[in-house]
Design a protein around this motif. Structure first.
Motif, PDB file in Angstrom:
ATOM      1  N   LEU A 124     -17.086  -0.288  -2.209  1.00 16.74           N
ATOM      2  CA  LEU A 124     -16.119  -0.690  -3.221  1.00 16.74           C
ATOM      3  C   LEU A 124     -16.047   0.358  -4.329  1.00 16.74           C
ATOM      4  O   LEU A 124     -14.984   0.642  -4.876  1.00 16.74           O
ATOM      5  CB  LEU A 124     -16.508  -2.048  -3.824  1.00 16.74           C
ATOM      6  CG  LEU A 124     -16.230  -3.276  -2.957  1.00 16.74           C
ATOM      7  CD1 LEU A 124     -16.646  -4.545  -3.695  1.00 16.74           C
ATOM      8  CD2 LEU A 124     -14.756  -3.362  -2.595  1.00 16.74           C
ATOM      9  N   VAL A 147      -7.103  -6.577   1.060  1.00 16.35           N
ATOM     10  CA  VAL A 147      -6.986  -8.037   0.987  1.00 16.35           C
ATOM     11  C   VAL A 147      -6.114  -8.543   2.140  1.00 16.35           C
ATOM     12  O   VAL A 147      -6.470  -9.517   2.824  1.00 16.35           O
ATOM     13  CB  VAL A 147      -6.401  -8.474  -0.381  1.00 16.35           C
ATOM     14  CG1 VAL A 147      -5.926  -9.921  -0.335  1.00 16.35           C
ATOM     15  CG2 VAL A 147      -7.435  -8.306  -1.483  1.00 16.35           C
ATOM     16  N   LEU A 195     -13.913   2.966  -3.293  1.00 17.60           N
ATOM     17  CA  LEU A 195     -12.531   2.505  -3.433  1.00 17.60           C
ATOM     18  C   LEU A 195     -12.048   2.673  -4.871  1.00 17.60           C
ATOM     19  O   LEU A 195     -10.927   3.081  -5.131  1.00 17.60           O
ATOM     20  CB  LEU A 195     -12.438   1.023  -3.074  1.00 17.60           C
ATOM     21  CG  LEU A 195     -12.066   0.656  -1.645  1.00 17.60           C
ATOM     22  CD1 LEU A 195     -11.916  -0.850  -1.550  1.00 17.60           C
ATOM     23  CD2 LEU A 195     -10.784   1.327  -1.246  1.00 17.60           C
ATOM     24  N   VAL A 229      -5.508   1.993  -6.795  1.00 15.84           N
ATOM     25  CA  VAL A 229      -6.427   0.869  -6.557  1.00 15.84           C
ATOM     26  C   VAL A 229      -5.641  -0.407  -6.237  1.00 15.84           C
ATOM     27  O   VAL A 229      -6.040  -1.174  -5.353  1.00 15.84           O
ATOM     28  CB  VAL A 229      -7.365   0.667  -7.771  1.00 15.84           C
ATOM     29  CG1 VAL A 229      -8.199  -0.594  -7.605  1.00 15.84           C
ATOM     30  CG2 VAL A 229      -8.277   1.870  -7.945  1.00 15.84           C
ATOM     31  N   THR A 256      -6.204  -2.199  -2.789  1.00 17.25           N
ATOM     32  CA  THR A 256      -6.708  -3.585  -2.828  1.00 17.25           C
ATOM     33  C   THR A 256      -5.769  -4.501  -2.052  1.00 17.25           C
ATOM     34  O   THR A 256      -6.233  -5.343  -1.268  1.00 17.25           O
ATOM     35  CB  THR A 256      -6.827  -4.074  -4.283  1.00 17.25           C
ATOM     36  OG1 THR A 256      -7.604  -3.131  -5.006  1.00 17.25           O
ATOM     37  CG2 THR A 256      -7.514  -5.431  -4.342  1.00 17.25           C
ATOM     38  N   ILE A 301      -7.210 -10.899  -8.110  1.00 16.86           N
ATOM     39  CA  ILE A 301      -8.135  -9.953  -7.476  1.00 16.86           C
ATOM     40  C   ILE A 301      -7.659  -8.513  -7.694  1.00 16.86           C
ATOM     41  O   ILE A 301      -8.459  -7.628  -8.034  1.00 16.86           O
ATOM     42  CB  ILE A 301      -8.236 -10.234  -5.949  1.00 16.86           C
ATOM     43  CG1 ILE A 301      -8.807 -11.633  -5.697  1.00 16.86           C
ATOM     44  CG2 ILE A 301      -9.083  -9.177  -5.244  1.00 16.86           C
ATOM     45  CD1 ILE A 301     -10.247 -11.809  -6.045  1.00 16.86           C
ATOM     46  N   VAL A 302      -6.371  -8.279  -7.518  1.00 17.87           N
ATOM     47  CA  VAL A 302      -5.833  -6.919  -7.674  1.00 17.87           C
ATOM     48  C   VAL A 302      -6.054  -6.424  -9.111  1.00 17.87           C
ATOM     49  O   VAL A 302      -6.580  -5.322  -9.340  1.00 17.87           O
ATOM     50  CB  VAL A 302      -4.327  -6.874  -7.305  1.00 17.87           C
ATOM     51  CG1 VAL A 302      -3.715  -5.529  -7.671  1.00 17.87           C
ATOM     52  CG2 VAL A 302      -4.128  -7.154  -5.820  1.00 17.87           C
ATOM     53  N   TYR A 309       0.831  -1.211   0.000  1.00 19.64           N
ATOM     54  CA  TYR A 309       0.000   0.000   0.000  1.00 19.64           C
ATOM     55  C   TYR A 309       0.862   1.257   0.000  1.00 19.64           C
ATOM     56  O   TYR A 309       0.625   2.183  -0.782  1.00 19.64           O
ATOM     57  CB  TYR A 309      -0.935  -0.009   1.213  1.00 19.64           C
ATOM     58  CG  TYR A 309      -1.685   1.285   1.390  1.00 19.64           C
ATOM     59  CD1 TYR A 309      -2.643   1.671   0.437  1.00 19.64           C
ATOM     60  CD2 TYR A 309      -1.426   2.130   2.459  1.00 19.64           C
ATOM     61  CE1 TYR A 309      -3.315   2.868   0.576  1.00 19.64           C
ATOM     62  CE2 TYR A 309      -2.092   3.324   2.598  1.00 19.64           C
ATOM     63  CZ  TYR A 309      -3.036   3.690   1.650  1.00 19.64           C
ATOM     64  OH  TYR A 309      -3.703   4.883   1.784  1.00 19.64           O
ATOM     65  N   SER A 335     -11.746  -0.385 -12.066  1.00 19.69           N
ATOM     66  CA  SER A 335     -11.604   1.060 -11.816  1.00 19.69           C
ATOM     67  C   SER A 335     -11.443   1.808 -13.139  1.00 19.69           C
ATOM     68  O   SER A 335     -11.986   2.896 -13.317  1.00 19.69           O
ATOM     69  CB  SER A 335     -10.428   1.332 -10.884  1.00 19.69           C
ATOM     70  OG  SER A 335      -9.198   1.132 -11.557  1.00 19.69           O
ATOM     71  N   THR A 390      -4.243 -13.836  -5.588  1.00 24.32           N
ATOM     72  CA  THR A 390      -4.294 -12.453  -5.089  1.00 24.32           C
ATOM     73  C   THR A 390      -4.046 -11.471  -6.227  1.00 24.32           C
ATOM     74  O   THR A 390      -4.730 -10.436  -6.327  1.00 24.32           O
ATOM     75  CB  THR A 390      -3.232 -12.255  -3.974  1.00 24.32           C
ATOM     76  OG1 THR A 390      -3.427 -13.260  -2.982  1.00 24.32           O
ATOM     77  CG2 THR A 390      -3.339 -10.888  -3.346  1.00 24.32           C
ATOM     78  N   LEU A 403      -9.723  -5.591  -9.868  1.00 29.12           N
ATOM     79  CA  LEU A 403     -10.218  -4.315  -9.359  1.00 29.12           C
ATOM     80  C   LEU A 403      -9.581  -3.137 -10.102  1.00 29.12           C
ATOM     81  O   LEU A 403     -10.235  -2.113 -10.314  1.00 29.12           O
ATOM     82  CB  LEU A 403      -9.989  -4.214  -7.851  1.00 29.12           C
ATOM     83  CG  LEU A 403     -10.920  -5.137  -7.039  1.00 29.12           C
ATOM     84  CD1 LEU A 403     -10.657  -5.002  -5.552  1.00 29.12           C
ATOM     85  CD2 LEU A 403     -12.381  -4.851  -7.312  1.00 29.12           C
TER      86      LEU A 403
END
Lengths: 447, 122
Positions: free
Chosen positions: A170, A110, A173, A102, A106, A360-361, A32, A368, A357, A364
């Motif tokens: 979300l 997560v 986000l 994002v 995410t 998922i990233v 992050y 976005s 993972t 998203l």
């Protein structure tokens, strides 16, 4: 769950879940800070600069039109071309900012959910006195009733009640506003927490299972088969029907929409004032009607497709190693990564978790971009796309939570040729998620 | 399980993985061609459908048969796996009938036995 517990799982073992949680949270926070704060901050500065350039170029063009120097519909005018180029750069800078912001957010969310899952499971199970972890006083062939599915289902109910706000959260986000998202995500997160508690109880029941006393079906049509395996197959077939409803609704609407593709084929016409229907693939596919699609817009979906296939292979490798009686250490780098059977199984599962993972990233990040370009859940085309790919993403995410447990067991009690069926049954679910993507990806991204 | 059958020193899982990767690459790469390479002929939507469906079937077979072990497992699991096909076919039929074109655009053999007449002609 399992037919009987034999292994004595001490509290110190459960506490290893906290160590795992700490590592994951550390990675999440680092991602992050690196992606969502540092890089996104630089990208935001670039975006601001590009926005200023665009506003200046737009002002110059408007002034020239007002002065009568150029016509407002003259698309060959130098100022018009400069304005459009500046606008294009601003959009690129915005999307670039969104990518990192994002992705960072995410990774953080997560990792927080992963951490909560591990901490709750670890603490709840370690809070129990050591001598109560023995489970074989029921007799190891006896069926054990479990409250875990009921707790799990209650959590699912709360999550679904909170889902509309969760979806709003979300959405915030997606727009890069992390603070607005917290309150919207609350009920959904409570549901997720209860789901975690239900799963923690499942952990307690399954972790000691060493593979002896697996329950066998005694009547047709599954006579002689493991009950858990029959159960997972019946569950997967109910899942096929869930995805079939999404897919058929898409197919039903798609045959009615007048897309550019259908228009070019002459299968539909447009009345006055009607516009072409824009599907997700029109935004993502090179040559799509929205004009935004190129190699880079299709790349996240393509990477995700490869990631799921590779992850299907790595979980098969984990199962193969677990079932092997004589593990041969690979040569070179792989030998250092997987020096023994235990680390090979664990590391194959970690690679699977990392790929999931990443899925998922990227999902998203891709969402976005689509939202920023105007493809929202508010349209029929958007609704079907986001619900279908979102439902698939939820399945991937649920699989990742189970994978955390698989890794935890690989690191503690260990998988071997006697209890490897646990990896096999989870693998069936994971392959199903891959299989669903085999249908979703071409239908929503390529067609 | 498939790891005991070796082809060129590698097990069936490895080759299945390679085939899945190849067809995925083919599927994604094909999207970048709006026209047949070397010609000015546009790739029709039906050809795209055909390619995507055939590639999807091959990939689905690879995942189901080898990664999910349906090839080696007792046939009861294959029958369970194929059961929803009936449900899916029913839904496809429903899509056909509920489509705006469904009432008067489908041929007679696609509709219930209305004496080879379309519903709107009765």
């Amino acid at each position: 769950m399992s037919g009987g517990g034999h292994s004595d799982v001490k509290n110190a073992v459960w506490m290893r879940a906290l160590l795992m949680a700490g590592i994951i949270l550390g990675l999440g926070v680092a991602s992050y800070v690196g992606l969502g704060v540092v890089v996104a901050g630089m990208k935001e500065t670039t975006w601001d600069e590009e926005a200023d350039h665009f506003h200046d170029a737009e002002k110059d063009w408007k002034d020239a039109v007002a002065a009568g120097t150029i016509e407002s519909d003259d698309t060959s005018a130098e100022l018009y071309i400069a304005k459009e180029a500046a606008h294009h750069h601003e959009i690129d800078a915005h999307l670039s900012y969104l990518t990192y912001r994002v992705a960072g957010l995410t990774m953080l969310f997560v990792s927080i959910i992963f951490t909560a899952f591990l901490v709750i499971s670890g603490v709840l199970n370690s809070a129990q006195p050591d001598d109560e972890h023995h489970d074989d006083h029921h007799g190891h062939e006896e069926h054990h009733g479990s409250a875990s599915p009921i707790i799990f289902a209650f959590g699912c109910m709360l999550f679904l009640i909170g889902f509309p706000d969760f979806a709003d959260g979300l959405h915030s986000l997606m727009l890069g506003s992390g603070s607005d998202a917290i309150s919207d995500l609350s009920v959904g997160m409570i549901g997720l927490t209860i789901i975690t508690i239900g799963i923690a109880n499942w952990w307690r029941e399954d972790l000691p299972f060493k593979g002896y006393g697996e329950q066998i079906a005694t009547s047709d049509p599954f006579a002689g088969q493991h009950i858990r395996k029959a159960g997972i197959w019946v569950f997967l077939m109910s899942e096929v029907m869930v995805f079939a409803t999404f897919f058929s609704s898409y197919l039903r609407m798609r045959t009615e929409w007048c897309t550019k593709w259908a228009f070019d084929e002459g299968t539909c016409t447009l009345e006055d004032g009607e516009t072409l229907a824009m599907t997700a693939s029109d935004y993502l596919r090179p040559g799509g009607a929205a004009g935004t699609g190129d190699f880079w817009t299709l790349l996240p979906g393509a990477i995700n497709t490869f990631a799921l296939i590779i992850s299907s292979y790595t979980i098969v490798l984990a199962l193969k190693v677990a079932k092997s009686h004589d593990y041969k250490v690979p040569t070179g780098f792989m030998g250092k990564l997987m020096p023994d059977k235990k680390s090979a199984i664990r590391n194959y599962l970690i690679i699977t978790l990392a790929l999931g993972t990443m899925f998922i990233v990227l999902k998203l990040v891709e969402w976005s971009h689509l939202i920023a370009e105007g493809f929202t859940v508010g349209s029929q085309e958007g609704s079907i796309f986001y619900i279908s790919t979102g439902a698939h993403g939820v399945h991937v995410f649920a699989g990742l939570l189970i994978m955390l447990y698989m890794i935890f067991k690989a690191d503690t009690v260990e998988w071997d040729e006697d209890n490897a069926q646990g990896i096999e049954y989870f693998g069936l679910y994971w392959h199903f998620v891959d299989l669903a993507w085999v249908v979703i990806f071409p239908a929503f991204y390529l067609y | 399980m498939g790891e005991h059958k070796l082809i060129m020193g590698k097990d069936i899982y490895f080759w299945n993985f390679i085939i899945l990767m190849f067809f995925t690459l083919f599927e994604v790469g094909a999207v970048f061609f709006e026209k047949y390479p070397g010609t000015n002929t546009r790739v029709s939507v039906y050809v795209v459908w055909g390619i995507l469906i055939v590639v999807g079937i091959i990939k689905g077979f690879g995942i189901g048969a080898f990664f999910m072990h349906l090839w080696d497992d007792p046939k009861i699991y294959l029958r369970v796996a194929l059961f929803p096909t009936l449900f899916v076919l029913l839904m496809l039929w429903g899509i056909g009938l509920s489509n705006p074109e469904g009432v008067n655009g489908l041929p007679g053999w696609c509709t219930p036995d209305w004496g080879e007449q379309y519903a709107t002609e009765r």
